[in-house]
Design a protein around this motif. Sequence first.
Motif, PDB file in Angstrom:
ATOM      1  N   SER A  48     -18.020 -33.728   5.103  1.00 61.61           N
ATOM      2  CA  SER A  48     -17.796 -34.322   3.790  1.00 61.61           C
ATOM      3  C   SER A  48     -16.705 -35.369   3.942  1.00 61.61           C
ATOM      4  O   SER A  48     -15.747 -35.174   4.693  1.00 61.61           O
ATOM      5  N   TYR A 103     -21.299 -35.947   1.113  1.00 66.86           N
ATOM      6  CA  TYR A 103     -21.334 -34.572   1.619  1.00 66.86           C
ATOM      7  C   TYR A 103     -22.768 -34.232   1.984  1.00 66.86           C
ATOM      8  O   TYR A 103     -23.712 -34.930   1.626  1.00 66.86           O
ATOM      9  N   TYR A 118      -9.493 -31.587   3.214  1.00 67.14           N
ATOM     10  CA  TYR A 118      -9.814 -32.914   3.750  1.00 67.14           C
ATOM     11  C   TYR A 118      -8.622 -33.445   4.539  1.00 67.14           C
ATOM     12  O   TYR A 118      -7.532 -33.592   3.983  1.00 67.14           O
TER      13      TYR A 118
END
Length: 159
Positions: A45, A62, A132
Amino acid sequence: MATSNADSAVSAQSTQQEAPPATVAGPFAGAWESCDGAVSPDECSRYLLIQHGDRICGTWSYFATGKGYEGRLGARAISETKAQRTQVCGRPGSEADTECAAGWQKIDKPLQLCDGKLSDMAGADGPCFADYKRVPVPQDELSALEAEPWLKACLTAEQ
């Protein structure tokens, strides 16, 4: 020949002045990637975000149920570590219901920075679940995004 060289120098200088500014300058700006559960790097993602002042705009992608999903987002920074996504579009899935060709979908979802990572979901009691990681941005990819008319409009939006 001197005139030709001077004209070339002026032309090159004009081109440099017209180029979009390097706007990877805020805390949210840059490339972010989460590969939890990904079988290959193509299934990670990603967010590629450009920040200008308190406006944050960029792309997301994603992979789920054997399909890739991607789109665009607009957000507003609230602080150095918190932002609110206000608009999104893309392939319909869990992030968007509206194709980008049809316009923006209004949303109210967070972006948050904690411990050098980006989170795109809110915890029930306020904790940050950031998965992330910041990754290098290829300059050609960044330049291409900065040149997009929709991105320029998004960065100047008053929402």
